[in-house]
Design a protein around this motif. Structure first.
Motif, short mmCIF file in Angstrom:
data_model
loop_
_atom_site.label_atom_id
_atom_site.label_comp_id
_atom_site.label_asym_id
_atom_site.label_seq_id
_atom_site.Cartn_x
_atom_site.Cartn_y
_atom_site.Cartn_z
N ARG A 1 0.84 -1.19 0.00
CA ARG A 1 0.00 0.00 0.00
C ARG A 1 0.87 1.23 0.00
O ARG A 1 1.84 1.33 0.75
CB ARG A 1 -0.93 0.01 1.21
CG ARG A 1 -1.93 1.17 1.17
CD ARG A 1 -3.00 1.06 2.24
NE ARG A 1 -2.44 1.13 3.58
CZ ARG A 1 -3.14 0.94 4.69
NH1 ARG A 1 -4.43 0.65 4.61
NH2 ARG A 1 -2.57 1.02 5.87
N VAL A 2 0.50 2.19 -0.83
CA VAL A 2 1.29 3.42 -0.98
C VAL A 2 0.71 4.55 -0.14
O VAL A 2 1.42 5.26 0.56
CB VAL A 2 1.36 3.83 -2.46
CG1 VAL A 2 2.15 5.12 -2.62
CG2 VAL A 2 1.98 2.71 -3.30
N GLN A 3 -0.62 4.74 -0.20
CA GLN A 3 -1.26 5.81 0.56
C GLN A 3 -2.77 5.58 0.58
O GLN A 3 -3.29 4.70 -0.10
CB GLN A 3 -0.95 7.17 -0.04
CG GLN A 3 -1.66 7.42 -1.37
CD GLN A 3 -1.54 8.87 -1.81
OE1 GLN A 3 -0.66 9.21 -2.56
NE2 GLN A 3 -2.45 9.72 -1.33
N THR A 4 -3.47 6.39 1.37
CA THR A 4 -4.93 6.35 1.40
C THR A 4 -5.47 7.76 1.29
O THR A 4 -4.78 8.74 1.59
CB THR A 4 -5.46 5.71 2.69
OG1 THR A 4 -5.02 6.49 3.81
CG2 THR A 4 -4.98 4.27 2.84
N LEU A 5 -6.71 7.85 0.85
CA LEU A 5 -7.41 9.14 0.84
C LEU A 5 -8.92 8.87 0.89
O LEU A 5 -9.38 7.76 0.66
CB LEU A 5 -7.03 9.98 -0.38
CG LEU A 5 -7.23 9.42 -1.79
CD1 LEU A 5 -8.67 9.56 -2.26
CD2 LEU A 5 -6.31 10.14 -2.77
N ASP B 1 -4.87 5.47 -15.37
CA ASP B 1 -3.66 5.67 -16.17
C ASP B 1 -3.51 7.17 -16.37
O ASP B 1 -4.16 7.74 -17.26
CB ASP B 1 -3.76 4.95 -17.51
CG ASP B 1 -3.86 3.45 -17.34
OD1 ASP B 1 -2.96 2.88 -16.72
OD2 ASP B 1 -4.85 2.85 -17.83
N PRO B 2 -2.69 7.84 -15.56
CA PRO B 2 -2.61 9.30 -15.61
C PRO B 2 -2.38 9.83 -17.02
O PRO B 2 -1.50 9.36 -17.74
CB PRO B 2 -1.42 9.61 -14.69
CG PRO B 2 -1.41 8.47 -13.71
CD PRO B 2 -1.81 7.27 -14.52
N LYS C 1 0.40 9.75 -9.72
CA LYS C 1 1.61 10.33 -10.33
C LYS C 1 2.64 10.66 -9.27
O LYS C 1 3.84 10.44 -9.48
CB LYS C 1 1.24 11.60 -11.10
CG LYS C 1 0.63 11.36 -12.46
CD LYS C 1 0.51 12.65 -13.24
CE LYS C 1 -0.34 13.67 -12.51
NZ LYS C 1 -0.46 14.94 -13.24
N ALA C 2 2.19 11.19 -8.15
CA ALA C 2 3.12 11.53 -7.08
C ALA C 2 3.87 10.30 -6.60
O ALA C 2 5.07 10.35 -6.32
CB ALA C 2 2.36 12.19 -5.92
N ARG D 1 9.18 7.40 -6.66
CA ARG D 1 10.05 6.27 -7.00
C ARG D 1 11.13 6.70 -8.00
O ARG D 1 12.31 6.36 -7.85
CB ARG D 1 9.21 5.13 -7.58
CG ARG D 1 10.02 3.94 -8.08
CD ARG D 1 9.11 2.83 -8.57
NE ARG D 1 9.88 1.73 -9.13
CZ ARG D 1 10.24 1.64 -10.40
NH1 ARG D 1 9.88 2.61 -11.25
NH2 ARG D 1 10.95 0.62 -10.85
N LEU D 2 10.73 7.45 -9.03
CA LEU D 2 11.69 7.88 -10.05
C LEU D 2 12.70 8.88 -9.48
O LEU D 2 13.87 8.89 -9.90
CB LEU D 2 10.94 8.48 -11.23
CG LEU D 2 10.09 7.49 -12.05
CD1 LEU D 2 9.29 8.23 -13.11
CD2 LEU D 2 10.96 6.42 -12.69
N GLN D 3 12.26 9.72 -8.57
CA GLN D 3 13.19 10.66 -7.95
C GLN D 3 14.28 9.94 -7.16
O GLN D 3 15.44 10.34 -7.17
CB GLN D 3 12.43 11.63 -7.04
CG GLN D 3 11.61 12.66 -7.79
CD GLN D 3 10.75 13.51 -6.88
OE1 GLN D 3 10.27 13.03 -5.84
NE2 GLN D 3 10.51 14.75 -7.26
#
Length: 671
Positions: free
Chosen positions: A155-159, A197-198, A220-221, A226-228
């Motif tokens: 899990r990455v985050q929740t909202l 799919d952004p 996207k964030a 991850r890319l940063q």
């Protein structure tokens, strides 16, 4: 009485099952374009998935059976894929034996436990939601998969969605592809909430379509985070002076190999090219051996639709610049800004302004005008923001083309793209097109009838069915090629995008990626066994002959002096390498193919003053390959080092970050 297909009958027979029904809206860009219907119980999942965008899309139904312990006991799917291939796949787990059958493979495996999951060739978002729920219930949140692979979830985050009484979680599944696969689940019952799919669209629970932008931004964030991290770990800065010693280098303007020379780089630019060892007092801070290697300008993919997942694969294969010919303008501008600021690794981006006409077959985009004034207003928008070229698409009305081209030229923009429906390529060029996209669009010039609607799959099928009969020595073909030459019309053929379409049989390795498949994750390898079109013996013979005609047309255009650019519209990086190989197979000398990939790309994306050749003062965007690609074009697959500006990138490290086995050891940088 007409018999119902087995799966549809099964779905109807299941009407007595007390299932929880959910309806999802498929969004293409920000427009509703289809549906996903889901009926689910603890032991059964039924789906109906269909959408249309750009005149194409899938129609698919699924049934998945589970044990009371959550074990995957059965899977069945039927339908038609985006390009018309048959979807027909089954899986069964019974008495410890797993069996499966698909259009690409079949298997029988005894002694299988009940903790595995099944990965179909083509599935709906509802399937991925159920995979996610299963993984969250397994120890370590991971599971073995059949036919091959292992998958895990985090899990990455929740909202909290607006107006909802529940939270949703963003989850990343690893093991499906080269990058994490993101989806949103309800936190109260772990049911699928959305697959986004952004920039392109997604599938969202009905009633929450307004949450698309919010979910997209959050996803996207996560991707960017991850890319940063990778952007801080993977590059090797080249401070001060760097020399690539004793290296052969490709003169892209002359299409010739030069050297051996010492090529010096300073502050992200090419500073000098000298005889080996002649600059005795240069005192470089870094040395890179060029012995046995060839230095090339960074490659330029002239037909990309970029997203975050494509960035590092481009760089690993030596593609240091792209031209994006159709995207969300906002999404692409944001991504380009992050690359330019050094926040993420990626190629340099030039963008075309995409305009589509409104019709039932439209490709959803930022500008889909329904009248000429609105189309001209879209051109104004692009011109004001510094765009240099437009891409027009299938549903632009033929009578709009000439005034649109004229208006664009007044503002300093070139125009190219697809040939609008009910128009020929010749008519588009006579109306002012500066560039034609795709070999099938060029070939259609000789095939379309007055009423042929190429907004549909006809633009692919007509070529496959009839191009084999073309005689390219006839006066009509020669006259058309002469027109392209006279007008200086550029052709972006994207051969790799069509090679498999016209030549691959189901279950056979993709001819475009067979040479790299062994280095890719097993799940990805299996995916490349799936053909876009079902070819029986007769159709395979016919379409294969049509493909040879298209290859011959490419050769003839090059021989006549038609300017070509190397674009892909396919798997980033690897497709670019295959594109150049196909040029050589068609009869274009390897040195000319390399010029097309570098010099031509820079020239026709208005970047020749900065990139595209190895010259003093130009950006140090370079690719070092083992061997000599002028003698054997396949050497471009052996990337030993990629340099973009003031940073060196190890292709091996880039590949490994995506689960790809390196192809050759990376070049050593000696301090």
């Amino acid at each position: 009485m007409k018999l119902l297909p087995p799966l549809i009958a099964l779905l109807l027979a299941a009407g007595s099952v007390q299932a929880q029904a959910q309806t999802y809206t498929v969004m293409c860009a920000k427009v509703s374009c289809g549906h996903l219907l889901v009926n689910e119980t603890a032991t059964r999942l039924e789906t109906d998935h269909s959408y249309r965008n750009n005149g194409r899309g899938p129609d698919q139904k699924e049934v998945i059976e589970f044990g009371t312990d959550g074990a995957w006991l059965g899977y069945r799917t039927e339908g038609v894929s985006t390009y018309g291939a048959r979807i027909d796949e089954t899986f069964e787990l019974k008495d410890g034996r797993a069996t499966w059958r698909s259009p690409v493979d079949s298997g029988d495996k005894p002694g299988v436990g009940r903790d595995l999951v099944y990965l179909p060739v083509q599935a709906t978002p509802a399937w991925s939601g159920r995979i996610a729920r299963t993984l969250l219930q397994r120890p370590g949140q991971r599971a073995a998969a059949l036919p091959v692979g292992q998958v895990s979830i985090e899990r990455v985050q929740t909202l909290r969605p607006a107006g909802a009484s529940f939270d949703v979680g963003l989850y990343a599944i690893n093991g499906f592809d080269l990058d994490p696969y993101y989806l949103w689940l309800r936190e109260d019952n772990r049911a699928l909430f959305a697959k986004v799919d952004p920039g392109w669209g997604g599938t969202l629970l009905q009633g929450f379509e307004g949450e698309m932008d919010r979910l997209s931004d959050a996803q996207k964030a996560a991707q960017i985070t991850r890319l940063q991290k990778l952007a801080t770990e993977l590059p090797k800065p080249l401070p001060g002076l760097t020399v690539i010693e004793n290296v052969r280098w490709f003169d892209s303007q002359a299409a010739k190999l030069r050297g051996p020379s010492d090529v010096y780089l300073f502050e992200g630019r090419i500073s000098a090219i000298a005889k080996p060892g002649s600059l005795t007092s240069a005192a470089p801070a870094q040395r890179i051996s060029g012995k046995g290697r060839t230095l090339l300008p960074g490659f330029i993919d002239m037909h990309a639709h970029l997203d975050a997942s494509a960035l590092m694969l481009n760089l690993a294969t030596g593609v240091t610049a792209v031209r994006d010919v159709g995207n969300s303008n906002e999404e692409l501008a944001e991504l380009r800004g992050r690359i330019e600021r050094g926040e993420v690794l990626g190629p340099r981006i030039a963008a075309n302004g995409f305009i589509e006409g409104k019709s039932p077959f439209s490709s959803q985009a930022d500008f889909v005008p329904d009248n000429l004034p609105d189309a001209l207003a879209a051109i104004d928008w692009y011109a004001a923001r510094g765009y240099r070229q437009l891409k027009l698409y299938n549903s632009i009305r033929p009578e709009w083309v000439k005034p649109m081209v004229a208006h664009a030229r007044e503002l300093g923009l070139r125009t190219g793209g697809h040939v609008p429906a009910f128009m020929t390529a010749r008519q588009a060029v006579e109306a002012g097109y500066d560039e034609l996209h795709h070999i099938n669009q060029v070939t259609l010039n000789f095939l379309v009838g007055k009423g042929d609607d190429t907004r549909t799959l006809l633009r692919f099928n007509l070529v496959g069915d009839k191009a084999a009969d073309l005689k390219l020595n006839d006066a009509r073909t020669q006259d058309f090629i002469a027109l392209l030459k006279k007008k200086g019309t550029v052709v972006d053929a994207t051969m790799t995008a069509f090679e498999a379409t016209y030549t691959q049989r189901q279950g056979q390795p993709s001819p475009s990626y067979a040479m790299v498949a062994a280095n890719l994750p097993a799940v990805v390898q299996r995916g490349y066994l799936s053909a876009e079109v079902d070819l029986d013996d007769a159709k395979a013979k016919r379409w294969g002959a049509s493909w040879k005609v298209m290859m011959d047309l490419l050769r003839r255009m090059h021989k006549a002096g038609i300017p070509l650019v190397a674009g892909t519209d396919a798997t980033p990086g690897f497709a670019f390498q295959r594109e150049l190989e196909l040029y050589v197979q068609a009869g274009i000398p390897a040195a000319q193919a390399l010029k097309i990939a570098t010099w031509n790309g820079a020239r026709y994306s208005d970047r020749l003053s900065e990139i595209g050749s190895i010259e003093r003062g130009k950006r140090a965007d370079l690719v070092l390959v083992d061997g000599d690609p002028v003698a054997d074009i396949r050497a471009i697959r052996r990337t030993a080092l990629v340099i973009k500006g003031g940073q060196a990138l190890s292709p091996s490290a880039l590949y490994q970050s995506m689960g790809i086995l390196p192809f050759v050891p990376s070049a050593e940088i000696v301090k």
